[in-house]
Write a protein that holds these residues in place. Structure first.
Motif, PDB file in Angstrom:
ATOM      1  N   LEU A 143       0.816  -1.216   0.000  1.00 18.02           N
ATOM      2  CA  LEU A 143       0.000   0.000   0.000  1.00 18.02           C
ATOM      3  C   LEU A 143       0.851   1.268   0.000  1.00 18.02           C
ATOM      4  O   LEU A 143       0.480   2.277  -0.617  1.00 18.02           O
ATOM      5  N   TYR A 144       2.007   1.218   0.648  1.00 14.05           N
ATOM      6  CA  TYR A 144       2.903   2.390   0.662  1.00 14.05           C
ATOM      7  C   TYR A 144       3.570   2.584  -0.701  1.00 14.05           C
ATOM      8  O   TYR A 144       3.710   3.723  -1.164  1.00 14.05           O
ATOM      9  N   GLU A 145       3.957   1.508  -1.310  1.00  9.69           N
ATOM     10  CA  GLU A 145       4.583   1.608  -2.643  1.00  9.69           C
ATOM     11  C   GLU A 145       3.574   2.086  -3.675  1.00  9.69           C
ATOM     12  O   GLU A 145       3.921   2.843  -4.593  1.00  9.69           O
ATOM     13  N   ALA A 146       2.331   1.661  -3.541  1.00  7.64           N
ATOM     14  CA  ALA A 146       1.290   2.080  -4.486  1.00  7.64           C
ATOM     15  C   ALA A 146       0.649   3.409  -4.084  1.00  7.64           C
ATOM     16  O   ALA A 146      -0.229   3.913  -4.797  1.00  7.64           O
ATOM     17  N   GLN A 147       1.087   3.967  -2.963  1.00  7.21           N
ATOM     18  CA  GLN A 147       0.572   5.239  -2.441  1.00  7.21           C
ATOM     19  C   GLN A 147      -0.944   5.179  -2.222  1.00  7.21           C
ATOM     20  O   GLN A 147      -1.696   6.102  -2.553  1.00  7.21           O
ATOM     21  N   LEU A 148      -1.385   4.071  -1.637  1.00  7.49           N
ATOM     22  CA  LEU A 148      -2.807   3.880  -1.339  1.00  7.49           C
ATOM     23  C   LEU A 148      -3.060   3.756   0.164  1.00  7.49           C
ATOM     24  O   LEU A 148      -4.198   3.522   0.594  1.00  7.49           O
ATOM     25  N   HIS A 149      -2.052   3.927   0.980  1.00 15.13           N
ATOM     26  CA  HIS A 149      -2.166   3.706   2.419  1.00 15.13           C
ATOM     27  C   HIS A 149      -3.033   4.751   3.117  1.00 15.13           C
ATOM     28  O   HIS A 149      -3.513   4.528   4.241  1.00 15.13           O
ATOM     29  N   ASP A 150      -3.277   5.907   2.497  1.00 15.25           N
ATOM     30  CA  ASP A 150      -4.133   6.922   3.107  1.00 15.25           C
ATOM     31  C   ASP A 150      -5.611   6.530   3.033  1.00 15.25           C
ATOM     32  O   ASP A 150      -6.420   6.969   3.875  1.00 15.25           O
ATOM     33  N   ASP A 151      -5.977   5.723   2.057  1.00 19.16           N
ATOM     34  CA  ASP A 151      -7.384   5.364   1.861  1.00 19.16           C
ATOM     35  C   ASP A 151      -7.673   3.898   2.164  1.00 19.16           C
ATOM     36  O   ASP A 151      -8.834   3.546   2.446  1.00 19.16           O
ATOM     37  N   ILE A 152      -6.661   3.041   2.094  1.00 21.29           N
ATOM     38  CA  ILE A 152      -6.859   1.602   2.259  1.00 21.29           C
ATOM     39  C   ILE A 152      -5.945   1.095   3.368  1.00 21.29           C
ATOM     40  O   ILE A 152      -4.795   1.537   3.512  1.00 21.29           O
ATOM     41  N   THR A 153      -6.457   0.141   4.143  1.00 16.28           N
ATOM     42  CA  THR A 153      -5.673  -0.469   5.217  1.00 16.28           C
ATOM     43  C   THR A 153      -5.600  -1.972   4.983  1.00 16.28           C
ATOM     44  O   THR A 153      -6.605  -2.611   4.629  1.00 16.28           O
ATOM     45  N   LEU A 154      -4.393  -2.521   5.171  1.00 15.84           N
ATOM     46  CA  LEU A 154      -4.213  -3.968   5.090  1.00 15.84           C
ATOM     47  C   LEU A 154      -4.465  -4.544   6.481  1.00 15.84           C
ATOM     48  O   LEU A 154      -3.663  -4.361   7.405  1.00 15.84           O
ATOM     49  N   LEU A 155      -5.608  -5.247   6.646  1.00 15.84           N
ATOM     50  CA  LEU A 155      -5.969  -5.808   7.949  1.00 15.84           C
ATOM     51  C   LEU A 155      -5.104  -7.013   8.293  1.00 15.84           C
ATOM     52  O   LEU A 155      -4.524  -7.068   9.384  1.00 15.84           O
ATOM     53  N   THR A 156      -5.029  -7.976   7.388  1.00 13.75           N
ATOM     54  CA  THR A 156      -4.240  -9.190   7.627  1.00 13.75           C
ATOM     55  C   THR A 156      -3.546  -9.611   6.345  1.00 13.75           C
ATOM     56  O   THR A 156      -4.057  -9.415   5.235  1.00 13.75           O
ATOM     57  N   SER A 157      -2.385 -10.199   6.498  1.00 12.91           N
ATOM     58  CA  SER A 157      -1.625 -10.762   5.372  1.00 12.91           C
ATOM     59  C   SER A 157      -0.949 -12.037   5.877  1.00 12.91           C
ATOM     60  O   SER A 157      -0.108 -11.991   6.766  1.00 12.91           O
ATOM     61  N   GLN A 158      -1.335 -13.163   5.282  1.00 10.89           N
ATOM     62  CA  GLN A 158      -0.797 -14.435   5.747  1.00 10.89           C
ATOM     63  C   GLN A 158      -0.613 -15.380   4.563  1.00 10.89           C
ATOM     64  O   GLN A 158      -1.485 -15.480   3.691  1.00 10.89           O
ATOM     65  N   CYS A 159       0.543 -16.062   4.521  1.00  8.81           N
ATOM     66  CA  CYS A 159       0.842 -17.035   3.471  1.00  8.81           C
ATOM     67  C   CYS A 159       1.157 -18.380   4.106  1.00  8.81           C
ATOM     68  O   CYS A 159       1.595 -18.450   5.269  1.00  8.81           O
ATOM     69  N   LYS A 160       0.953 -19.456   3.346  1.00  7.94           N
ATOM     70  CA  LYS A 160       1.253 -20.804   3.843  1.00  7.94           C
ATOM     71  C   LYS A 160       2.224 -21.501   2.885  1.00  7.94           C
ATOM     72  O   LYS A 160       3.352 -21.053   2.734  1.00  7.94           O
ATOM     73  N   GLN A 161       1.768 -22.587   2.209  1.00  7.23           N
ATOM     74  CA  GLN A 161       2.685 -23.298   1.303  1.00  7.23           C
ATOM     75  C   GLN A 161       2.744 -22.648  -0.072  1.00  7.23           C
ATOM     76  O   GLN A 161       3.820 -22.338  -0.576  1.00  7.23           O
ATOM     77  N   HIS A 162       1.609 -22.458  -0.703  1.00  4.12           N
ATOM     78  CA  HIS A 162       1.599 -21.809  -2.024  1.00  4.12           C
ATOM     79  C   HIS A 162       0.420 -20.854  -2.162  1.00  4.12           C
ATOM     80  O   HIS A 162       0.155 -20.337  -3.254  1.00  4.12           O
ATOM     81  N   THR A 197      -2.468 -17.695 -10.011  1.00  2.09           N
ATOM     82  CA  THR A 197      -3.919 -17.534  -9.806  1.00  2.09           C
ATOM     83  C   THR A 197      -4.156 -16.436  -8.775  1.00  2.09           C
ATOM     84  O   THR A 197      -3.533 -16.438  -7.708  1.00  2.09           O
ATOM     85  N   VAL A 198      -5.050 -15.497  -9.110  1.00  2.00           N
ATOM     86  CA  VAL A 198      -5.398 -14.389  -8.215  1.00  2.00           C
ATOM     87  C   VAL A 198      -6.918 -14.239  -8.229  1.00  2.00           C
ATOM     88  O   VAL A 198      -7.529 -14.124  -9.300  1.00  2.00           O
ATOM     89  N   THR A 199      -7.525 -14.239  -7.066  1.00  2.00           N
ATOM     90  CA  THR A 199      -8.971 -14.003  -6.949  1.00  2.00           C
ATOM     91  C   THR A 199      -9.208 -12.849  -5.970  1.00  2.00           C
ATOM     92  O   THR A 199      -8.435 -12.646  -5.031  1.00  2.00           O
ATOM     93  N   HIS A 210      -6.956 -13.752  -2.679  1.00  2.00           N
ATOM     94  CA  HIS A 210      -6.171 -14.988  -2.530  1.00  2.00           C
ATOM     95  C   HIS A 210      -5.190 -15.084  -3.691  1.00  2.00           C
ATOM     96  O   HIS A 210      -5.547 -14.819  -4.852  1.00  2.00           O
ATOM     97  N   LEU A 211      -3.973 -15.459  -3.365  1.00  2.00           N
ATOM     98  CA  LEU A 211      -2.908 -15.636  -4.360  1.00  2.00           C
ATOM     99  C   LEU A 211      -2.408 -17.068  -4.280  1.00  2.00           C
ATOM    100  O   LEU A 211      -2.270 -17.624  -3.192  1.00  2.00           O
ATOM    101  N   SER A 212      -2.106 -17.666  -5.433  1.00  2.00           N
ATOM    102  CA  SER A 212      -1.582 -19.039  -5.438  1.00  2.00           C
ATOM    103  C   SER A 212      -0.495 -19.187  -6.499  1.00  2.00           C
ATOM    104  O   SER A 212      -0.564 -18.577  -7.579  1.00  2.00           O
ATOM    105  N   LEU A 213       0.480 -20.026  -6.163  1.00  2.00           N
ATOM    106  CA  LEU A 213       1.563 -20.332  -7.105  1.00  2.00           C
ATOM    107  C   LEU A 213       1.128 -21.333  -8.170  1.00  2.00           C
ATOM    108  O   LEU A 213       1.855 -21.558  -9.138  1.00  2.00           O
ATOM    109  N   LYS A 214      -0.064 -21.930  -7.999  1.00  2.00           N
ATOM    110  CA  LYS A 214      -0.552 -22.946  -8.926  1.00  2.00           C
ATOM    111  C   LYS A 214      -1.648 -22.389  -9.823  1.00  2.00           C
ATOM    112  O   LYS A 214      -2.313 -21.400  -9.487  1.00  2.00           O
TER     113      LYS A 214
END
Length: 223
Positions: A143-162, A197-199, A210-214
């Motif tokens: 959000l900081y790199e895209a300069q969207l942090h003033d309007d959008i907040t990242l609540l959670t970010s978590q990754c597992k295997q893929h 894959t991105v949904t 959701h992001l996936s390597l497959k």
């Protein structure tokens, strides 16, 4: 007296004639190569006349060989032209086949809801600590790199295997959030190239990604 003088003169003349003939004969006997000198003097002309046809043979042969090489080059050029034409025809045929395959195949549409499948896979997966931690750092700076942090907040970010799961919410003062802008900015991040894959699912003031390597086809056989 006169008769003796005549006889003496005749005898002397005979001797001189005999001596002259003997000298000539002696010269011919001593120098038998005199005739050879005459032969040698004429032999250069004879040699030249004799050598011209000998020299002519290689010249004619060389000319014939030149014609033969020219004919061979012509045949080689014709073969190259024919080969080039065949290659063009094969290339055109392959392009037509590829175009037909692309038009007939089209994108593969999964028979399941990809977003729900990714959410289910994420819930059951174990964590790959090294990979997951690295990607989570990228998402937190997004959000900081895209300069969207003033309007959008990242609540959670978590990754597992893929699979990664990101939850965004709009700031109260921002009004209606432009989630398409957030989604587009996320796809432009360099580290996003690894995901196949991105949904994204929007719900009022929130968006879950959701992001996936497959690929979606690979996800179909998982769990």
């Amino acid at each position: 007296m006169r008769h003796r003088t005549s006889l003496l003169c005749a005898f002397i003349a005979g001797m001189l004639l005999t001596c002259g003939l003997y000298e000539i004969h002696s010269i011919r006997s001593v120098s038998p190569h005199v005739d050879d000198v005459s032969t040698l003097s004429s032999s250069p002309q004879s040699v030249i006349n004799h050598e011209r046809p000998l020299k002519g043979l290689p010249i004619e042969q060389e000319v014939n060989e030149g014609v033969h090489l020219s004919s061979s080059d012509t045949h080689h050029s014709e073969a190259l032209v024919a080969l080039n034409q065949r290659l063009k025809e094969d290339n055109a045929r392959l392009k037509a086949q590829l175009s037909a395959l692309q038009s007939n195949s089209g994108p593969v549409t999964p028979t399941f809801n990809v977003a729900h499948r990714l959410k289910a896979i994420f819930a059951q997966q174990s964590r790959d600590e090294v990979w997951a931690s690295e990607v989570e750092l990228f998402t937190e700076d997004f959000l900081y790199e895209a300069q969207l942090h003033d309007d959008i907040t990242l609540l959670t970010s978590q990754c597992k295997q893929h699979v990664c799961q990101l939850n965004f919410t709009a700031q109260p003062h921002s009004g209606v959030a432009n989630w398409q802008q957030v989604h587009t900015a996320l796809l432009r991040m360099p580290w996003m190239k690894q995901f196949k894959t991105v949904t994204a699912v929007q719900n009022k003031g929130t968006m879950q990604i959701h992001l996936s390597l497959k690929t979606s086809s690979e996800l179909g056989g998982e769990y």
